[in-house]
Design an enzyme around this catalytic site. Structure first.
Site, PDB file in Angstrom:
ATOM      1  N   GLU A   1       6.720  64.386  35.071  1.00 53.24           N
ATOM      2  CA  GLU A   1       6.709  63.491  33.781  1.00 53.24           C
ATOM      3  C   GLU A   1       7.513  62.312  34.120  1.00 53.24           C
ATOM      4  O   GLU A   1       8.457  62.224  33.220  1.00 53.24           O
ATOM      5  CB  GLU A   1       7.099  64.276  32.443  1.00 53.24           C
ATOM      6  CG  GLU A   1       6.142  65.525  32.211  1.00 53.24           C
ATOM      7  CD  GLU A   1       6.415  65.810  30.582  1.00 53.24           C
ATOM      8  OE1 GLU A   1       7.203  65.535  30.015  1.00 53.24           O
ATOM      9  OE2 GLU A   1       5.548  67.010  30.340  1.00 53.24           O
TER      10      GLU A   1
ATOM     11  N   GLU B   1       1.719  72.452  32.827  1.00 52.26           N
ATOM     12  CA  GLU B   1       2.338  72.499  31.508  1.00 52.26           C
ATOM     13  C   GLU B   1       1.507  72.793  30.397  1.00 52.26           C
ATOM     14  O   GLU B   1       0.768  71.528  30.005  1.00 52.26           O
ATOM     15  CB  GLU B   1       3.560  71.535  31.219  1.00 52.26           C
ATOM     16  CG  GLU B   1       4.832  71.911  32.275  1.00 52.26           C
ATOM     17  CD  GLU B   1       6.200  71.039  31.861  1.00 52.26           C
ATOM     18  OE1 GLU B   1       6.148  70.893  30.607  1.00 52.26           O
ATOM     19  OE2 GLU B   1       6.904  70.792  32.778  1.00 52.26           O
TER      20      GLU B   1
HETATM   21  C1  GBH Z   1       7.964  68.624  28.890  1.00 52.94           C
HETATM   22  O1  GBH Z   1       7.956  67.453  28.206  1.00 52.94           O
HETATM   23  C2  GBH Z   1       8.855  68.687  30.031  1.00 52.94           C
HETATM   24  O2  GBH Z   1       8.387  68.523  31.461  1.00 52.94           O
HETATM   25  C3  GBH Z   1       9.543  69.938  29.855  1.00 52.94           C
HETATM   26  O3  GBH Z   1      10.849  70.057  30.646  1.00 52.94           O
HETATM   27  C4  GBH Z   1       9.981  70.523  28.487  1.00 52.94           C
HETATM   28  O4  GBH Z   1      10.830  71.202  28.357  1.00 52.94           O
HETATM   29  C5  GBH Z   1       8.648  70.782  27.675  1.00 52.94           C
HETATM   30  O5  GBH Z   1       7.812  69.795  28.160  1.00 52.94           O
HETATM   31  C6  GBH Z   1       8.783  70.870  26.166  1.00 52.94           C
HETATM   32  O6  GBH Z   1       9.198  70.027  25.567  1.00 52.94           O
HETATM   33  O7  GBH Z   1      11.999  64.472  19.903  1.00 52.94           O
HETATM   34  O8  GBH Z   1      10.046  63.058  19.049  1.00 52.94           O
HETATM   35  O9  GBH Z   1      11.526  61.970  20.689  1.00 52.94           O
HETATM   36  C7  GBH Z   1       7.068  67.206  27.284  1.00 52.94           C
HETATM   37  C8  GBH Z   1       7.097  65.828  26.580  1.00 52.94           C
HETATM   38  C9  GBH Z   1       8.615  64.241  26.154  1.00 52.94           C
HETATM   39  C10 GBH Z   1       7.946  65.963  24.618  1.00 52.94           C
HETATM   40  C11 GBH Z   1       9.798  63.962  24.950  1.00 52.94           C
HETATM   41  C12 GBH Z   1       9.151  65.787  23.768  1.00 52.94           C
HETATM   42  C13 GBH Z   1      10.584  64.155  22.775  1.00 52.94           C
HETATM   43  C14 GBH Z   1       9.765  63.556  21.575  1.00 52.94           C
HETATM   44  N1  GBH Z   1       8.255  65.642  25.956  1.00 52.94           N
HETATM   45  N2  GBH Z   1       9.335  64.436  23.712  1.00 52.94           N
HETATM   46  S1  GBH Z   1      10.865  63.201  20.062  1.00 52.94           S
END
Ligand code: GBH
Length: 483
Positions: free
Chosen positions: A201, A389
């Protein structure tokens, strides 16, 4: 059927955590005997789960590990929920043998893990740390002994702090350090690990870490520097692809785990589907599109104007290094509709009533798992796709009978997998699926409250208890079919 009868037939009256007993033996013994096969996956489809080093390992001061940007960030007051850090996490560093035994009992066929760069090179570069090498060698050997195929991610966000001090992903030197680390690590693992992903990512660690500042390293560098950083990240990825191939001890497959913006038609009619196709290219212009096509889209460069990155043809050629597979991390749908504008599409915002899982950002859009792979395959001719994922957070609680009834996670997984099946049934070459995640773990800035595991972790005792969703997933694997 009354409730007691129902529980008996599903096996749920049996003791908590008695995994194999919760899947009817007919499924374990003879998957073929299942009556309906409308959602059967192809033979050989790989079912697994995914984790990342900093989210599960703990033991941050052991084995000669260096400091990562997540150690620094999570220990900075106010940066994470409850001040939670990955210091202990799931203690996977010590408990991996038991966790692998559990995966084996569940029938998992593959496991996606990441290597902590600061365990291999505590100073980012230079002399490798033998204890770190030993840890991942043992992890891989234990997986293989259990009959579980290891899929290795080289970078899942825990950048050595010393390299952030040199500019982090803005730095050319760090891009080359990543290539060196990738080559070295693939070198010692590739006699046993056959599938490598360079990065997890890019969009997340770049945009959230350097644009929004909500993830490590917690910076807000502005639009121009951000565009150049994104270019440096895909360049580092390309260098890493070459380094892995150059140092591999045998045939390996190289890919990445990308959280594509899954452009999804708001309604499945031709004009919106066409809009999604255009949206897929433009919304991913700085990552997947430039990696696949070796060029930035005109629309991307025009939109950035004077803030567009500087680049050379030679760099674009490296960025375009051919991949053996593409991993797609997919949680949400990005709805679009047709529009009479330059780009040919616009994003459709969700209303506040739109359903989401426990994490507010995690809106439910199962068709993303159809359109993401399908449009990627159509646009770029990708021959091997994995869902690296997919999964969700849930407000899991242990019920009085000791079980964790995460019916919402089962709902989520069932709907997404049904849409994935739709893609596979149409011939989209999806080869496997990794559920995020095996264990509840350190959910970055959201700390330990947002649980993503199909196995519950009591963080006070480190006790693992498979949730209802684990039993659901186990039955999917056993029958190779969505239940
Ligand atoms: C993935 O991110 C990651 O690869 C993994 O490490 C993580 O644990 C998993 O998914 C579950 O989240 O709080 O509104 O600012 C997923 C993409 C990008 C989703 C950051 C959450 C934050 C949104 N992520 N996002 S916010």
């Amino acid at each position: 059927m009354d409730r007691r009868k129902f529980l008996q037939t599903t096996g749920l009256t049996l003791g908590a955590g008695s995994l194999s007993s919760l899947v009817p033996s007919v499924l374990r013994a003879e998957p073929e005997s299942v009556a309906h096969s409308a959602t059967k996956f192809p033979t050989g489809f790989l079912w697994g789960s995914a984790t990342a080093s900093y989210q599960v390992e703990g033991a941050v001061h052991e084995g000669g590990r260096g400091v990562s940007i997540w150690d620094t960030f999570s220990h900075t007051p106010g940066k994470t929920a409850n001040g939670d850090t990955g210091d202990v996490a799931d203690d996977f560093y010590h408990r991996y043998p038991q966790d692998i035994a559990m995966m084996k009992r569940m029938g998992l066929q593959t496991f996606r893990f990441s290597v902590a760069w600061p365990r291999i090179f505590p100073n980012g570069t230079g002399k490798p740390n033998q204890q770190g090498v030993d840890f991942y060698n043992k992890l891989v050997d234990t997986l293989l002994a259990a009959g579980i195929q290891p899929y290795c991610t080289l970078f899942h966000w825990d950048l050595p702090q010393v390299l952030q001090d040199k500019g982090g992903w803005e730095s050319r030197e760090v891009a080359h350090a990543f290539a060196d680390y990738s080559g070295y690590t693939a070198g010692f693992l590739s006699d046993r690990v056959k599938n490598f992903m360079t990065m997890n990512e890019m969009r997340s660690f770049a945009m959230i870490g350097y644009r929004d500042g909500r993830h490590a390293p917690g910076l807000q560098i502005g639009r121009k520097r951000m565009a150049q950083l994104n270019h440096n990240v895909v360049y580092a990825h390309g260098l890493s692809v070459g380094a892995i191939r150059a140092h591999a001890k045998g045939p390996v497959k190289v890919g990445l785990a990308d959280n594509l913006e899954a452009a999804t038609p708001c309604i499945e009619i031709p004009e919106h589907i066409e809009a999604a196709r255009k949206g897929m290219r433009e919304l991913n212009a700085m990552y997947q599109t430039v990696i696949q096509e070796g060029r930035y889209t005109d629309h991307y460069l025009k939109t950035l104007g004077p803030d567009a990155p500087h680049f050379t043809q030679e760099e674009l050629d490296i960025i375009k290094s051919p991949l053996d597979f593409v991993g797609i991390n997919c949680y949400t749908a990005h709805y679009v509709r047709a529009a009479d504008n330059d780009a040919g599409f616009v994003s459709v915002p969700n209303p506040s009533s739109y359903p989401h899982m426990y994490s507010p950002w995690l809106t439910v859009g199962p068709e993303a798992l159809y359109w993401g792979p399908k449009l990627s395959h159509e646009l770029w001719g990708i021959k091997e796709i994995y869902i690296t994922e997919n999964g969700c957070s849930s407000a899991d609680k242990i019920a009085e009978d000791g079980h964790i009834y995460d019916t919402d996670r089962v709902m989520y997984l069932r709907n997404y997998l049904t849409q994935l099946h739709r893609a596979v049934a149409e011939g989209v070459p999806v080869k496997g699926y990794f559920c995020w995640s095996l264990l509840d773990n350190y959910e970055w800035a959201d700390g330990y409250d947002k649980r993503f595991g199909i196995v519950y972790v009591d963080f006070a005792t480190q006790k693992r208890t498979p949730k209802l969703s684990a039993h659901f997933y186990e039955s999917v694997i056993a029958s190779n079919e969505v239940k």
